[in-house]
Design a protein around this motif. Structure first.
Motif, PDB file in Angstrom:
ATOM      1  N   SER A 177       0.809  -1.230   0.000  1.00 27.82           N
ATOM      2  CA  SER A 177       0.000   0.000   0.000  1.00 27.82           C
ATOM      3  C   SER A 177       0.837   1.272   0.000  1.00 27.82           C
ATOM      4  O   SER A 177       0.495   2.255  -0.662  1.00 27.82           O
ATOM      5  CB  SER A 177      -0.944   0.014   1.202  1.00 27.82           C
ATOM      6  N   ASN A 178       1.936   1.279   0.731  1.00 29.70           N
ATOM      7  CA  ASN A 178       2.695   2.516   0.908  1.00 29.70           C
ATOM      8  C   ASN A 178       3.756   2.753  -0.164  1.00 29.70           C
ATOM      9  O   ASN A 178       4.311   3.851  -0.258  1.00 29.70           O
ATOM     10  CB  ASN A 178       3.374   2.536   2.287  1.00 29.70           C
ATOM     11  N   ASP A 179       4.052   1.735  -0.993  1.00 28.73           N
ATOM     12  CA  ASP A 179       5.175   1.911  -1.924  1.00 28.73           C
ATOM     13  C   ASP A 179       4.947   1.288  -3.299  1.00 28.73           C
ATOM     14  O   ASP A 179       5.877   1.158  -4.089  1.00 28.73           O
ATOM     15  CB  ASP A 179       6.467   1.337  -1.313  1.00 28.73           C
ATOM     16  N   PHE A 180       3.692   0.904  -3.603  1.00 32.04           N
ATOM     17  CA  PHE A 180       3.462   0.139  -4.827  1.00 32.04           C
ATOM     18  C   PHE A 180       3.782   0.929  -6.099  1.00 32.04           C
ATOM     19  O   PHE A 180       4.189   0.342  -7.111  1.00 32.04           O
ATOM     20  CB  PHE A 180       2.019  -0.373  -4.887  1.00 32.04           C
ATOM     21  N   GLU A 181       3.621   2.250  -6.066  1.00 30.81           N
ATOM     22  CA  GLU A 181       3.889   3.021  -7.279  1.00 30.81           C
ATOM     23  C   GLU A 181       5.356   2.947  -7.672  1.00 30.81           C
ATOM     24  O   GLU A 181       5.692   2.785  -8.850  1.00 30.81           O
ATOM     25  CB  GLU A 181       3.446   4.475  -7.083  1.00 30.81           C
ATOM     26  N   VAL A 182       6.234   3.017  -6.682  1.00 25.76           N
ATOM     27  CA  VAL A 182       7.662   2.889  -6.959  1.00 25.76           C
ATOM     28  C   VAL A 182       7.965   1.472  -7.465  1.00 25.76           C
ATOM     29  O   VAL A 182       8.730   1.283  -8.421  1.00 25.76           O
ATOM     30  CB  VAL A 182       8.498   3.199  -5.696  1.00 25.76           C
ATOM     31  N   ALA A 183       7.338   0.471  -6.850  1.00 22.25           N
ATOM     32  CA  ALA A 183       7.534  -0.913  -7.286  1.00 22.25           C
ATOM     33  C   ALA A 183       7.089  -1.109  -8.733  1.00 22.25           C
ATOM     34  O   ALA A 183       7.762  -1.778  -9.526  1.00 22.25           O
ATOM     35  CB  ALA A 183       6.777  -1.864  -6.364  1.00 22.25           C
ATOM     36  N   VAL A 184       5.952  -0.518  -9.086  1.00 25.13           N
ATOM     37  CA  VAL A 184       5.453  -0.611 -10.461  1.00 25.13           C
ATOM     38  C   VAL A 184       6.443   0.040 -11.426  1.00 25.13           C
ATOM     39  O   VAL A 184       6.748  -0.505 -12.491  1.00 25.13           O
ATOM     40  CB  VAL A 184       4.056   0.044 -10.570  1.00 25.13           C
ATOM     41  N   GLU A 185       6.970   1.188 -11.056  1.00 28.02           N
ATOM     42  CA  GLU A 185       7.943   1.873 -11.913  1.00 28.02           C
ATOM     43  C   GLU A 185       9.199   1.032 -12.118  1.00 28.02           C
ATOM     44  O   GLU A 185       9.858   1.129 -13.153  1.00 28.02           O
ATOM     45  CB  GLU A 185       8.309   3.232 -11.315  1.00 28.02           C
ATOM     46  N   GLU A 186       9.512   0.190 -11.125  1.00 28.13           N
ATOM     47  CA  GLU A 186      10.726  -0.622 -11.196  1.00 28.13           C
ATOM     48  C   GLU A 186      10.467  -2.041 -11.732  1.00 28.13           C
ATOM     49  O   GLU A 186      11.386  -2.850 -11.763  1.00 28.13           O
ATOM     50  CB  GLU A 186      11.397  -0.688  -9.825  1.00 28.13           C
ATOM     51  N   GLY A 187       9.226  -2.331 -12.141  1.00 27.89           N
ATOM     52  CA  GLY A 187       8.996  -3.599 -12.830  1.00 27.89           C
ATOM     53  C   GLY A 187       8.092  -4.607 -12.159  1.00 27.89           C
ATOM     54  O   GLY A 187       7.973  -5.743 -12.642  1.00 27.89           O
ATOM     55  N   ALA A 188       7.434  -4.243 -11.062  1.00 30.57           N
ATOM     56  CA  ALA A 188       6.532  -5.188 -10.393  1.00 30.57           C
ATOM     57  C   ALA A 188       5.474  -5.699 -11.363  1.00 30.57           C
ATOM     58  O   ALA A 188       4.938  -4.943 -12.171  1.00 30.57           O
ATOM     59  CB  ALA A 188       5.855  -4.524  -9.196  1.00 30.57           C
ATOM     60  N   THR A 189       5.179  -6.993 -11.262  1.00 32.82           N
ATOM     61  CA  THR A 189       4.070  -7.554 -12.039  1.00 32.82           C
ATOM     62  C   THR A 189       2.932  -8.007 -11.125  1.00 32.82           C
ATOM     63  O   THR A 189       1.811  -8.198 -11.583  1.00 32.82           O
ATOM     64  CB  THR A 189       4.527  -8.737 -12.910  1.00 32.82           C
ATOM     65  N   TYR A 190       3.225  -8.202  -9.847  1.00 31.91           N
ATOM     66  CA  TYR A 190       2.203  -8.469  -8.828  1.00 31.91           C
ATOM     67  C   TYR A 190       2.434  -7.497  -7.681  1.00 31.91           C
ATOM     68  O   TYR A 190       3.556  -7.389  -7.172  1.00 31.91           O
ATOM     69  CB  TYR A 190       2.306  -9.904  -8.287  1.00 31.91           C
ATOM     70  N   ILE A 191       1.387  -6.785  -7.273  1.00 33.38           N
ATOM     71  CA  ILE A 191       1.478  -5.913  -6.105  1.00 33.38           C
ATOM     72  C   ILE A 191       0.493  -6.415  -5.058  1.00 33.38           C
ATOM     73  O   ILE A 191      -0.603  -6.853  -5.386  1.00 33.38           O
ATOM     74  CB  ILE A 191       1.228  -4.436  -6.452  1.00 33.38           C
ATOM     75  N   ARG A 192       0.899  -6.370  -3.798  1.00 34.31           N
ATOM     76  CA  ARG A 192       0.127  -6.945  -2.703  1.00 34.31           C
ATOM     77  C   ARG A 192      -0.479  -5.801  -1.883  1.00 34.31           C
ATOM     78  O   ARG A 192       0.219  -5.149  -1.116  1.00 34.31           O
ATOM     79  CB  ARG A 192       1.030  -7.832  -1.844  1.00 34.31           C
ATOM     80  N   ILE A 193      -1.773  -5.558  -2.060  1.00 36.87           N
ATOM     81  CA  ILE A 193      -2.393  -4.352  -1.516  1.00 36.87           C
ATOM     82  C   ILE A 193      -3.466  -4.716  -0.482  1.00 36.87           C
ATOM     83  O   ILE A 193      -4.421  -5.427  -0.788  1.00 36.87           O
ATOM     84  CB  ILE A 193      -3.034  -3.501  -2.628  1.00 36.87           C
ATOM     85  N   GLY A 194      -3.299  -4.176   0.729  1.00 39.35           N
ATOM     86  CA  GLY A 194      -4.274  -4.411   1.790  1.00 39.35           C
ATOM     87  C   GLY A 194      -5.019  -3.152   2.176  1.00 39.35           C
ATOM     88  O   GLY A 194      -6.114  -2.881   1.713  1.00 39.35           O
ATOM     89  N   THR A 195      -4.408  -2.336   3.018  1.00 40.67           N
ATOM     90  CA  THR A 195      -5.077  -1.210   3.678  1.00 40.67           C
ATOM     91  C   THR A 195      -5.811  -0.278   2.731  1.00 40.67           C
ATOM     92  O   THR A 195      -6.985   0.041   2.948  1.00 40.67           O
ATOM     93  CB  THR A 195      -4.050  -0.400   4.490  1.00 40.67           C
ATOM     94  N   ILE A 196      -5.164   0.170   1.672  1.00 42.58           N
ATOM     95  CA  ILE A 196      -5.791   1.182   0.814  1.00 42.58           C
ATOM     96  C   ILE A 196      -6.819   0.578  -0.141  1.00 42.58           C
ATOM     97  O   ILE A 196      -7.495   1.310  -0.866  1.00 42.58           O
ATOM     98  CB  ILE A 196      -4.750   1.985   0.002  1.00 42.58           C
ATOM     99  N   LEU A 197      -6.956  -0.739  -0.121  1.00 42.77           N
ATOM    100  CA  LEU A 197      -7.901  -1.398  -1.023  1.00 42.77           C
ATOM    101  C   LEU A 197      -9.076  -1.990  -0.275  1.00 42.77           C
ATOM    102  O   LEU A 197     -10.239  -1.722  -0.594  1.00 42.77           O
ATOM    103  CB  LEU A 197      -7.168  -2.480  -1.817  1.00 42.77           C
ATOM    104  N   VAL A 198      -8.795  -2.823   0.731  1.00 41.97           N
ATOM    105  CA  VAL A 198      -9.872  -3.493   1.472  1.00 41.97           C
ATOM    106  C   VAL A 198      -9.994  -3.009   2.906  1.00 41.97           C
ATOM    107  O   VAL A 198     -10.905  -3.421   3.641  1.00 41.97           O
ATOM    108  CB  VAL A 198      -9.683  -5.030   1.446  1.00 41.97           C
ATOM    109  N   GLY A 199      -9.073  -2.140   3.326  1.00 41.59           N
ATOM    110  CA  GLY A 199      -9.146  -1.620   4.680  1.00 41.59           C
ATOM    111  C   GLY A 199      -8.498  -2.538   5.702  1.00 41.59           C
ATOM    112  O   GLY A 199      -7.765  -3.463   5.367  1.00 41.59           O
ATOM    113  N   ASN A 200      -8.806  -2.270   6.950  1.00 40.68           N
ATOM    114  CA  ASN A 200      -8.216  -3.025   8.063  1.00 40.68           C
ATOM    115  C   ASN A 200      -9.263  -3.115   9.166  1.00 40.68           C
ATOM    116  O   ASN A 200      -9.428  -2.211   9.965  1.00 40.68           O
ATOM    117  CB  ASN A 200      -6.965  -2.323   8.568  1.00 40.68           C
TER     118      ASN A 200
END
Length: 233
Positions: A205-228
């Motif tokens: 959630s906190n760094d996926f944009e940087v990961a995408v820019e660097e080549g991520a093909t799977y991102i693991r998203i919790g808080t900003i997508l489904v909450g807590n």
């Protein structure tokens, strides 16, 4: 009023589009895994109805509880550390394992896959940052580990996974994601039959944009997508 999962997914996709456009990638190249460790079965179902195909669980109990209700409406990923003694309960319930990091685990996974006449896509977990609190192989151990996995014919290494250190400024995570991309490419260039290693599981959630820019093909998203919701499981 709290945003719905569908609304949060729409917002996430817009951010992904901005990140991919910066580096000439297509948003379709990135798979979103909804991390549902801290939410209810109902919320996990909402994620699926919103169009999210991948659900990730960190714990066996949460995985089995949710899958018993949701079934095969999602592709199930196990993204937490996996104890060898729990492998028998996980195999058969997941399509992807993100935390392969030792040969003793590979041996047990292979054994249970043979019993079920199945194969399994796996990510090798790499501790790029060297933090003692994180699981995974040191980068210099990855080549020999993947070479040794050729012995386990039911395991297919589709890529590498890492968790970057938490940083208030996500830009600080870039060197870790860049290093994993370089390592993944080096393995892919070897063209192992058992380890195509074309994928990168990185970014949360906190760094996926940087990961995408660097080549991520799977991102693991919790808080900003489904909450807590901190549900007990």
């Amino acid at each position: 009023m709290n945003a719905t999962v569908e609304q949060q997914y729409d917002a996430l996709k817009k951010r992904m589009e901005r990140a991919t456009s910066k580096v000439g990638r297509r948003v379709e190249e990135i798979h979103v895994i909804a991390v549902t460790k801290y939410v209810s079965i109902q919320t996990a179902n909402e994620a699926i109805k919103a169009g999210i195909a991948h659900i990730g669980e960190n714990r066996l109990e949460g995985l089995l509880e949710k899958k018993a209700v949701i079934g095969d409406d999602a592709t199930w990923h196990f993204i937490g550390s996996l104890q060898s003694r729990k492998v028998k309960d996980v195999i058969g319930h997941i399509s992807v394992l993100h935390s392969l990091d030792r040969l003793s685990l590979a041996k047990e996974v292979q054994k249970r896959l043979v019993e079920r006449e199945k194969t399994l896509d796996c990510f090798v977990q790499v501790n790029v940052s060297g933090e003692t609190s994180k699981s995974g192989l040191a980068p210099e151990e990855v080549d020999s580990f993947i070479k040794a996995l050729a012995e386990y014919d039911r395991i297919r290494v589709i890529g590498l996974m890492t968790m970057a250190p938490y940083a208030e400024n996500a830009e600080e995570t870039r060197p870790h994601f860049k290093a994993l991309k370089q390592l993944q490419q080096r393995i892919a260039d070897k063209e192992y039959v058992h380890a195509p290693c074309t994928e990168l599981s990185m970014g949360m959630s906190n760094d996926f944009e940087v990961a995408v820019e660097e080549g991520a093909t799977y991102i693991r998203i919790g808080t900003i997508l489904v909450g807590n919701e901190q549900v007990s499981e």
